[in-house]
Design an enzyme around this catalytic site. Structure first.
Site, PDB file in Angstrom:
ATOM      1  CE  LYS A 107     -56.184 -50.110  23.143  1.00  0.00           C
ATOM      2  NZ  LYS A 107     -54.815 -50.525  23.112  1.00  0.00           N
ATOM      3  CE1 TYR A 157     -56.747 -46.621  23.782  1.00  0.00           C
ATOM      4  CE2 TYR A 157     -58.993 -46.835  24.424  1.00  0.00           C
ATOM      5  CZ  TYR A 157     -57.657 -47.443  24.598  1.00  0.00           C
ATOM      6  OH  TYR A 157     -57.223 -48.216  25.583  1.00  0.00           O
TER       7      TYR A 157
HETATM    8  P1  NAI Z   1     -50.274 -47.155  31.074  1.00  0.00           P
HETATM    9  O1  NAI Z   1     -50.092 -45.707  30.532  1.00  0.00           O
HETATM   10  O2  NAI Z   1     -49.931 -47.429  32.567  1.00  0.00           O
HETATM   11  O3  NAI Z   1     -48.979 -47.956  30.509  1.00  0.00           O
HETATM   12  C1  NAI Z   1     -49.064 -47.836  29.023  1.00  0.00           C
HETATM   13  C2  NAI Z   1     -47.314 -47.783  28.852  1.00  0.00           C
HETATM   14  O4  NAI Z   1     -47.168 -47.771  27.349  1.00  0.00           O
HETATM   15  C3  NAI Z   1     -46.685 -46.748  29.564  1.00  0.00           C
HETATM   16  O5  NAI Z   1     -45.670 -47.114  30.269  1.00  0.00           O
HETATM   17  C4  NAI Z   1     -46.205 -45.944  28.382  1.00  0.00           C
HETATM   18  O6  NAI Z   1     -44.872 -45.523  28.854  1.00  0.00           O
HETATM   19  C5  NAI Z   1     -45.993 -47.127  27.105  1.00  0.00           C
HETATM   20  N1  NAI Z   1     -45.831 -46.487  25.851  1.00  0.00           N
HETATM   21  C6  NAI Z   1     -46.399 -45.445  25.385  1.00  0.00           C
HETATM   22  N2  NAI Z   1     -46.190 -45.238  24.070  1.00  0.00           N
HETATM   23  C7  NAI Z   1     -45.209 -46.069  24.074  1.00  0.00           C
HETATM   24  C8  NAI Z   1     -44.508 -46.311  22.657  1.00  0.00           C
HETATM   25  N3  NAI Z   1     -44.640 -45.575  21.635  1.00  0.00           N
HETATM   26  N4  NAI Z   1     -43.522 -47.465  22.723  1.00  0.00           N
HETATM   27  C9  NAI Z   1     -43.342 -48.117  23.940  1.00  0.00           C
HETATM   28  N5  NAI Z   1     -44.052 -47.794  24.821  1.00  0.00           N
HETATM   29  C10 NAI Z   1     -45.184 -46.824  24.769  1.00  0.00           C
HETATM   30  O7  NAI Z   1     -51.633 -47.920  30.554  1.00  0.00           O
HETATM   31  P2  NAI Z   1     -52.356 -49.324  31.065  1.00  0.00           P
HETATM   32  O8  NAI Z   1     -53.518 -48.943  31.699  1.00  0.00           O
HETATM   33  O9  NAI Z   1     -51.495 -50.276  31.669  1.00  0.00           O
HETATM   34  O10 NAI Z   1     -52.623 -49.562  29.678  1.00  0.00           O
HETATM   35  C11 NAI Z   1     -52.010 -50.670  28.772  1.00  0.00           C
HETATM   36  C12 NAI Z   1     -52.869 -51.056  27.798  1.00  0.00           C
HETATM   37  O11 NAI Z   1     -54.189 -51.526  28.020  1.00  0.00           O
HETATM   38  C13 NAI Z   1     -52.973 -50.078  26.681  1.00  0.00           C
HETATM   39  O12 NAI Z   1     -52.777 -50.327  25.428  1.00  0.00           O
HETATM   40  C14 NAI Z   1     -54.288 -49.502  27.107  1.00  0.00           C
HETATM   41  O13 NAI Z   1     -54.884 -48.808  25.878  1.00  0.00           O
HETATM   42  C15 NAI Z   1     -55.023 -50.673  27.222  1.00  0.00           C
HETATM   43  N6  NAI Z   1     -56.359 -50.618  28.222  1.00  0.00           N
HETATM   44  C16 NAI Z   1     -56.419 -50.175  29.252  1.00  0.00           C
HETATM   45  C17 NAI Z   1     -57.367 -50.274  30.117  1.00  0.00           C
HETATM   46  C18 NAI Z   1     -57.549 -50.017  31.552  1.00  0.00           C
HETATM   47  O14 NAI Z   1     -58.462 -50.151  32.029  1.00  0.00           O
HETATM   48  N7  NAI Z   1     -56.308 -49.727  32.033  1.00  0.00           N
HETATM   49  C19 NAI Z   1     -58.907 -50.454  29.442  1.00  0.00           C
HETATM   50  C20 NAI Z   1     -58.526 -50.688  28.282  1.00  0.00           C
HETATM   51  C21 NAI Z   1     -57.490 -50.869  27.335  1.00  0.00           C
END
Ligand code: NAI
Length: 736
Positions: free
Chosen positions: A166, A162
């Protein structure tokens, strides 16, 4: 004024939950049409469902917003963008947010763990963004967000896959910011912290509750708004706090020593200094980063600090004694000089070359098909011999080296200089003359490439106050200055130096603080740091090379100058030239004061071209000159054919800053055609008046001649119908 997204089309990937959902709702609430993309997977990338995206779309619509759902994986980038185009006809904003986790300690990371993470985060963002890129470029607006993570910036146990993906996204964003900037397509990266299903297992429930996704959305919206000019930024944020990150680099230190191998021990011994962040540097671009690395090269690859100083301001000194019979014929220790294209380019910039002049490119761009080193670069390897302190070790030459001035310079090339290599210079004291007020030392320096002698320099160094030792006053070894003919010059070029000319020129190896340090200059009796005499020398030489030798370094044979007065950086140099066979006499003045700064000077060429007399070229020359030169060559080749086709005489008045800068006549009516520069004795069938700039636009096909005419950029006198034949003549030059 609140920030509106009315009329904008926004794609948020992975918007079925977590952060993405928040963004989608926020954009829609401010008028955007939103494509809510979500594959509906679990946190590890398993499963698939349309429910996630549908729910968010319903939520938006229920509030009166505009949204459509898209259920494709980000790996199908084109399809996502197509959804936006199908539903709303354009794409303005892409928020790359979709993501999954497959955390494992590194040893247990499988190929699939690695690949899936790279595919969804890094490759997915690439594919979606690439599909949107040209639409954004064409409409000259686009905003892109990459979602990185603190895990990538700092590393985090169990997240090797990851972290790599990233931070890969940050690298991608850095370059997109550069490539997109001129199209108003901006790309920024965020590293958010928010409670979501991805973080609920690593954060306490309290933290998950307080680090709300809605605290991240406002930054994303601002970065995506047309008012925001931020580009290439990296932001950490969460819980309502936002901070920007940048790179910091220690001052570092050079562990390589001149003429010695570089060793790991030297690195070890300097380790504390290498890692010391006191007065750290904050490079913001590759150029800045690169510059500080290359700037050490001249220090390492040349030596010393006795600089050129074309003045006679120093006071007499009595602390000298000279024994000519002991001194003459003495050799200085040989010096080596290693260089590559960087030094050649830096030198060319130092003597005022600019990409503004297309024909300077061959000296400024290592990828140019005729990339060359300016002939006067030949003084650079040789000056190391003079500045290396060797003179002070010559027995019988006891002079005050703080009172040494560079009086004259002669340089002769035996072949064009290479653009890289290691050259060896051998310096000999050819003679020493008693000039009463001082001693004139003639230092001959032969520079070799391997065994081959490639150039010869004679430095005439004046030691103020060291005269009166009873030596001879003249020498047959001296390359004497020659006064110019007593008639008006055949050509004059006026060129400005910049305020930083000396600061730039010194990077080619003359580190004398006189040229940069105001207090040092004041000690020498100057109001401000002065330009290097050898810098003006370089300016004058390239003026001749352009005017009389088509910028062809192989035509350059030799140059002699006497440094008469100093030039202040920022002043304009006026080079007057007289052609007498293969010798071009030169006199260089400061235009503002009329003071002669290079006197008795000349350049010898191998076989001069029939360059035009009475030519006055302003500030670095006209771009159109190149095109006319090309037209001239073409007429020589296929003139008769063109005469048959065109049968007309075209007059051209090229203007620069509103004044006539050049006149040309293309005669495609008489004989086998000809090109003439300057006032034309016959009558042109049609005369065009156009600025140098617009001329180039027309030639390059960027400006249609008819449009240029109607907008007043191109004025036509005479038989206007003939302008239709213009394209026949000009269109072949579009490649220029
Ligand atoms: P989340 O899991 O709630 O949202 C991610 C969404 O992406 C999910 O709804 C999932 O169905 C969708 N997804 C996964 N694979 C996919 C694909 N191949 N095509 C289309 N959609 C897909 O996670 P969250 O926390 O909202 O994360 C959003 C972004 O922020 C991610 O990239 C995560 O790595 C990044 N991030 C989040 C952090 C946090 O503290 N929540 C910290 C650092 C980064």
């Amino acid at each position: 004024m609140s920030l509106s997204f009315e009329g904008r089309v926004v794609l948020v990937t992975g918007a079925g939950g977590g952060l993405g959902r928040e963004y989608a709702l926020a954009f829609a609430a401010r008028g955007a049409s939103v494509v809510v993309n979500d594959l509906g997977t679990d946190t590890k990338g398993g499963g698939k469902s349309s429910a996630a995206a549908d729910t968010v779309v319903e939520e938006i619509r229920a509030k009166g917003g505009k949204a459509v759902a898209n259920y494709d994986s980000v790996e199908d980038g084109e399809k996502l963008i197509q959804s936006a185009l199908d539903a709303f006809g354009r794409i303005d904003v892409v928020v790359n947010n979709a993501g999954i986790l497959r955390d494992r300690s590194f040893a247990r990371t499988s190929d699939l763990d690695w690949d899936l993470i790279q595919r969804i985060h890094l490759r997915g963002s690439f594919l979606v963004t690439r599909a949107a890129w040209n639409h954004m470029k064409n409409q000259k607006f686009g905003r892109i967000i990459m979602t990185a993570s603190a895990a990538g910036i700092y590393g985090n146990f169990g997240q090797a896959n990851y972290s790599a993906a990233k931070l890969g996204m940050l690298g991608l964003s850095n370059t997109l910011a550069i490539e997109g900037s001129k199209y108003n397509v901006h790309c920024n990266t965020i590293a958010p912290l928010a409670g979501s299903r991805l973080t609920e297992n690593i954060m306490t429930p309290d933290l998950v509750a307080s680090l709300k996704s809605e605290y991240v959305a406002p930054l994303v919206l601002w970065l995506c708004h047309e008012q925001c000019q931020e580009n290439g930024g990296l932001f950490e944020l969460g819980g309502g706090w936002i901070g920007k990150l940048r790179w910091e680099r220690s001052q570092g230190c050079t562990v390589r020593k001149k003429n010695q191998p570089m060793t790991p021990e030297a690195v070890r011994d300097q380790w504390d200094k290498i890692c010391d962040f006191t007065n750290a540097i904050k490079p913001t671009s590759l150029q800045e980063s690169f510059q500080s690395v290359v700037s050490v090269l001249p220090q390492l690859d040349s030596e010393g600090d006795i600089g050129t100083n074309p003045t006679a301001a120093a006071a007499a000194s009595s602390a000298s004694s000279i024994n000519p019979s002991e001194v003459v014929g003495q050799k200085l220790p040989p010096t080596t000089f290693s260089f590559d294209h960087i030094q050649c380019i830096l030198y060319a910039l130092g003597v005022g070359m600019s990409t503004k002049d297309p024909d300077h490119l061959r000296f400024l761009y290592e990828g140019h098909e005729s990339f060359s080193c300016l002939p006067t670069f030949g003084v650079i390897p040789a000056q190391a011999a003079m500045m290396g302190g060797g003179l002070s070790s010559i027995p019988g030459l006891d002079i005050d080296f703080t009172q040494v001035l560079h009086g004259e310079q002669y340089l002769e090339l035996y072949k064009p200089l290479p653009t890289s290599g290691t050259l060896t210079s051998e310096a000999t004291i050819a003679d020493i003359l008693d000039k009463g007020s001082g001693a004139l030392i003639l230092l001959d320096v032969n520079t070799f490439n391997g065994n081959e002698l490639i150039c010869y320099n004679q430095f005439s160094v004046f030691a103020v106050g060291a005269g009166g030792f009873g030596g001879k006053r003249t020498s047959e070894k001296a390359k004497a200055p020659v006064p110019p003919p007593k008639r008006a010059p055949d050509a004059v070029v006026i060129d400005s130096t910049t305020r930083d000319q000396a600061a730039l020129y010194r990077l080619s190896g003359d580190w004398n603080p006189l040229h940069i340090d105001p207090s040092f200059a004041a000690m020498g009796g100057f109001k401000a740091p002065i330009l290097h005499g050898l810098c003006s020398f370089g300016f004058a030489a390239r003026h001749v090379l352009k005017q009389f030798a088509d910028n062809d370094p192989s035509r350059f044979k030799a140059i002699k100058v006497r440094f008469a007065k100093p030039v202040m950086p920022g002043q304009s140099l006026q080079t007057e030239m007289w052609k007498e066979g293969n010798r071009i006499h030169i006199q260089c003045k400061v235009k503002e004061t009329e003071a002669v700064v290079l006197a008795g000077a000349y350049v010898d060429l191998h076989g001069t071209s029939e360059a035009s007399p009475e030519t006055v070229t302003q500030a670095g020359g006209l771009q159109s000159e190149l095109v006319f030169a090309e037209i001239g060559r073409r007429i020589k080749d296929v003139g008769s054919e063109l005469v048959k086709k065109v049968n007309a005489v075209f007059g051209w008045e090229i203007t620069n800053d509103g004044k006539t800068a050049a006149q040309w006549t293309i005669d495609l009516k008489n004989g086998s055609g000809s090109l003439h520069k300057g006032p034309y004795s016959g009558k042109a069938d049609v005369t065009f008046t156009v600025s140098d700039e617009d001329f180039m636009e027309v030639v390059q096909g960027k400006l249609n001649p008819q449009k240029a005419f109607f907008s007043g950029k191109l004025k036509v006198k005479g038989n206007i119908m003939l302008s239709q034949k213009l394209e026949v003549i000009l269109k072949d030059y579009a490649k220029l």
